[in-house]
Design an enzyme around this catalytic site. Structure first.
Site, PDB file in Angstrom:
ATOM      1  N   CYS A  10      -8.798   1.997  31.084  1.00 24.78           N
ATOM      2  CA  CYS A  10      -9.904   1.360  30.362  1.00 24.78           C
ATOM      3  C   CYS A  10     -11.178   2.166  30.596  1.00 24.78           C
ATOM      4  O   CYS A  10     -11.464   2.589  31.719  1.00 24.78           O
ATOM      5  CB  CYS A  10     -10.093  -0.078  30.833  1.00 24.78           C
ATOM      6  SG  CYS A  10     -11.510  -0.930  30.085  1.00 24.78           S
ATOM      7  N   GLY A  41     -22.235 -14.516   1.940  1.00 28.95           N
ATOM      8  CA  GLY A  41     -20.954 -14.486   2.624  1.00 28.95           C
ATOM      9  C   GLY A  41     -20.586 -15.897   3.014  1.00 28.95           C
ATOM     10  O   GLY A  41     -21.272 -16.853   2.623  1.00 28.95           O
ATOM     11  N   ASP A  83     -25.939 -19.050  14.156  1.00 29.88           N
ATOM     12  CA  ASP A  83     -25.300 -20.160  13.463  1.00 29.88           C
ATOM     13  C   ASP A  83     -26.340 -21.250  13.215  1.00 29.88           C
ATOM     14  O   ASP A  83     -27.448 -21.203  13.742  1.00 29.88           O
ATOM     15  CB  ASP A  83     -24.078 -20.682  14.215  1.00 29.88           C
ATOM     16  CG  ASP A  83     -24.404 -21.190  15.608  1.00 29.88           C
ATOM     17  OD1 ASP A  83     -25.575 -21.491  15.873  1.00 29.88           O
ATOM     18  OD2 ASP A  83     -23.480 -21.292  16.437  1.00 29.88           O
ATOM     19  N   CYS A  89     -14.436  -0.704  34.775  1.00 30.36           N
ATOM     20  CA  CYS A  89     -13.171  -0.077  35.160  1.00 30.36           C
ATOM     21  C   CYS A  89     -13.346   1.367  35.619  1.00 30.36           C
ATOM     22  O   CYS A  89     -12.548   1.866  36.414  1.00 30.36           O
ATOM     23  CB  CYS A  89     -12.180  -0.135  34.000  1.00 30.36           C
ATOM     24  SG  CYS A  89     -11.518  -1.802  33.718  1.00 30.36           S
ATOM     25  N   HIS A 104     -16.280  -6.019  31.198  1.00 28.20           N
ATOM     26  CA  HIS A 104     -14.893  -5.634  30.882  1.00 28.20           C
ATOM     27  C   HIS A 104     -14.306  -6.503  29.770  1.00 28.20           C
ATOM     28  O   HIS A 104     -13.702  -5.987  28.822  1.00 28.20           O
ATOM     29  CB  HIS A 104     -13.995  -5.741  32.114  1.00 28.20           C
ATOM     30  CG  HIS A 104     -12.553  -5.584  31.763  1.00 28.20           C
ATOM     31  ND1 HIS A 104     -11.976  -4.353  31.495  1.00 28.20           N
ATOM     32  CD2 HIS A 104     -11.569  -6.506  31.544  1.00 28.20           C
ATOM     33  CE1 HIS A 104     -10.711  -4.521  31.163  1.00 28.20           C
ATOM     34  NE2 HIS A 104     -10.442  -5.818  31.189  1.00 28.20           N
ATOM     35  N   GLN A 164     -15.724 -26.157   5.194  1.00 28.35           N
ATOM     36  CA  GLN A 164     -15.109 -27.201   6.008  1.00 28.35           C
ATOM     37  C   GLN A 164     -13.843 -27.723   5.291  1.00 28.35           C
ATOM     38  O   GLN A 164     -13.372 -27.105   4.352  1.00 28.35           O
ATOM     39  CB  GLN A 164     -16.122 -28.316   6.262  1.00 28.35           C
ATOM     40  CG  GLN A 164     -17.302 -27.909   7.119  1.00 28.35           C
ATOM     41  CD  GLN A 164     -16.956 -27.772   8.592  1.00 28.35           C
ATOM     42  OE1 GLN A 164     -15.834 -28.029   9.020  1.00 28.35           O
ATOM     43  NE2 GLN A 164     -17.940 -27.356   9.387  1.00 28.35           N
ATOM     44  N   ASP A 178     -16.561 -14.577  16.188  1.00 29.99           N
ATOM     45  CA  ASP A 178     -17.390 -14.711  17.382  1.00 29.99           C
ATOM     46  C   ASP A 178     -16.763 -15.729  18.305  1.00 29.99           C
ATOM     47  O   ASP A 178     -16.014 -16.606  17.860  1.00 29.99           O
ATOM     48  CB  ASP A 178     -18.810 -15.169  17.009  1.00 29.99           C
ATOM     49  CG  ASP A 178     -18.856 -16.644  16.633  1.00 29.99           C
ATOM     50  OD1 ASP A 178     -19.047 -17.486  17.534  1.00 29.99           O
ATOM     51  OD2 ASP A 178     -18.672 -16.968  15.445  1.00 29.99           O
ATOM     52  N   GLY A 230     -25.518 -26.756  13.491  1.00 33.56           N
ATOM     53  CA  GLY A 230     -24.763 -27.957  13.138  1.00 33.56           C
ATOM     54  C   GLY A 230     -23.645 -28.267  14.107  1.00 33.56           C
ATOM     55  O   GLY A 230     -23.439 -29.422  14.486  1.00 33.56           O
ATOM     56  N   CYS A 256     -14.340   1.099  30.043  1.00 28.27           N
ATOM     57  CA  CYS A 256     -15.568   0.315  30.229  1.00 28.27           C
ATOM     58  C   CYS A 256     -16.230   0.689  31.551  1.00 28.27           C
ATOM     59  O   CYS A 256     -15.615   1.266  32.454  1.00 28.27           O
ATOM     60  CB  CYS A 256     -15.273  -1.184  30.172  1.00 28.27           C
ATOM     61  SG  CYS A 256     -14.614  -1.902  31.702  1.00 28.27           S
TER      62      CYS A 256
END
Length: 407
Positions: A342, A252, A95, A347, A373, A225, A304, A98, A344
């Site tokens: 799960c 984009g 990013d 787990c 996880h 914005q 994100d 800002g 992952c």
């Protein structure tokens, strides 16, 4: 072509703007919708990049403000860019810095999370008394480092240079963050300032791309914005969607700024109705299940947020039936996985009782295993949403998922 449109989401009410697609980058494709884990300082806190790849993440996002202050964008440039620096082979985002310049300076956060639904962080009295570390003018922003108080200057051109040196595949135009406490008059002034900064970002991006011909092309996203105002949001989307400087357009768009959780879908919808369909849209800073569904139906492609890793460090675990805190006494002798079924790493190898012990003992491994996880849960949720769109069972999946999580 930077973005290829895939399946359109058709709902029973016919109002959906949702879609699947593919973002093409020099370091691989991103199938959308997709959740992008945040590695603010070139690391997802407590977790190896290899583990983030194992949870299924297609890309990571780092922060230009933090990397500029430490270790310095020139260091990342010398290392061959963000991906090589952090040993991440896939696509990367940064990013513009800002948000951090304004929020760390003025003390406000974006209003998106459940905890702050319907209100802002801070109030007018607090805002009036707090000494701001940031000073905005039409050319850019003066701010003091939150690390040591040293004064720095960010302009659109400086932000572009920093992000080019960091070398992410997708970068964002420099914009001014406003809060829900700002007046309508100030929102209008700020929006025009951000529009002019966007033009300068496009021009600087083109010049830097031409100067750095040995580097892979970086996609530049303009940031929309306009706070909670429909006419301002739509105007910003039209302006940036049509903007072209010296033949350079935005590849984009990022949807940013302060907005209340209750209005998330509505505001994203206003913006996406105005934006070109053949370019990707990234919604900055969300990770709650209901927000994903609202935003995707309204036309957003990628997301994100630091939240999955942040709450993990405080023992909060995402599960299909809602979030729970594994450090509670009831889990001391619970030898089952965090989430049954799960896949992952956490787990499939460890129990609630073990993580309970790690958190109580204040062991660093607690944060690592909980973060693995939570990132897996969040990435997989958005992957499953994408699959449901392509498979034609989106609404059934949405209703079942949200019914379990919030029921």
């Amino acid at each position: 072509m930077a973005f290829t449109l895939g399946t359109r989401l058709v709902t029973k009410d016919g109002k959906s703007l949702g879609r699947t697609g593919t973002i093409h980058t020099p370091h691989g494709d991103i199938q959308t919708p997709a959740f992008i884990p945040v590695g603010t300082k070139a690391t997802v806190k407590a977790v190896l990049p290899e583990a983030i790849a194992q949870v299924g993440a297609q890309a990571v996002l780092s922060n230009a403000y933090h990397l500029y202050l430490q270790p310095g964008s020139d260091i990342l440039d010398a290392a061959g860019g963000l991906g090589k620096f952090m040993n991440w082979p896939g696509p990367t985002y940064t990013d513009s810095g800002g948000f951090q310049v304004m929020s760390l300076g003025a003390g406000f956060k974006k209003v998106l999370s459940q905890e702050f639904s319907g209100k802002t962080v801070g109030d007018k009295e607090t805002a009036g008394k707090r000494k701001s570390l940031a000073s905005v003018d039409d050319d850019g922003v003066w701010f003091r480092s939150h690390l040591n108080g040293v004064k720095h200057r960010f302009t659109p051109e400086v932000s572009m240079r920093i992000q080019h040196e960091i070398g992410a595949d997708i970068i964002f135009a420099f914009d001014e963050l406003t809060t829900l406490l700002n007046t309508r008059e100030y929102q209008e002034k700020s929006l025009e300032r951000t529009r002019l900064w966007a033009q300068r970002c496009l021009r600087a991006h083109k010049e830097l791309t031409e100067q750095r011909v040995d580097k892979p092309y970086q996609q530049l996203f303009g940031v929309i914005q306009g706070a909670q105002y429909e006419d301002l949001r739509r105007k910003a989307a039209r302006d940036l969607g049509a903007m072209e400087i010296d033949g350079q357009q935005f590849d984009g768009f990022g949807i940013g700024g302060a907005l209340e959780k209750e209005n998330l879908g509505t505001i994203v919808g206003w913006v996406c109705e105005e934006l070109p369909e053949n370019r990707a849209r990234h919604l900055l800073g969300i990770s709650e299940p209901d927000d994903f569904f609202r935003a995707i139906e309204s036309g957003a492609d990628t997301f994100d947020c630091v939240n999955p890793s942040r709450v993990a460090r405080n023992a909060a675990i995402y599960a299909p039936d809602g979030r729970f805190n594994v450090n509670r006494a009831r889990y001391k002798t619970d030898f089952s996985a965090l989430v049954e079924g799960c896949t992952c790493y956490t787990c499939t190898h460890y129990s609630k009782a073990y993580l309970h012990h790690l958190f109580k003992a204040k062991e660093m491994l607690a944060s690592t295993l909980a973060t693995i996880h939570n990132e897996h849960f969040t990435v997989k949720l958005v992957d499953d949403i994408r699959a449901s769109i392509e498979g034609g069972y989106y609404e059934e999946f949405r209703d079942e998922t949200l019914g379990r999580f919030y029921g």
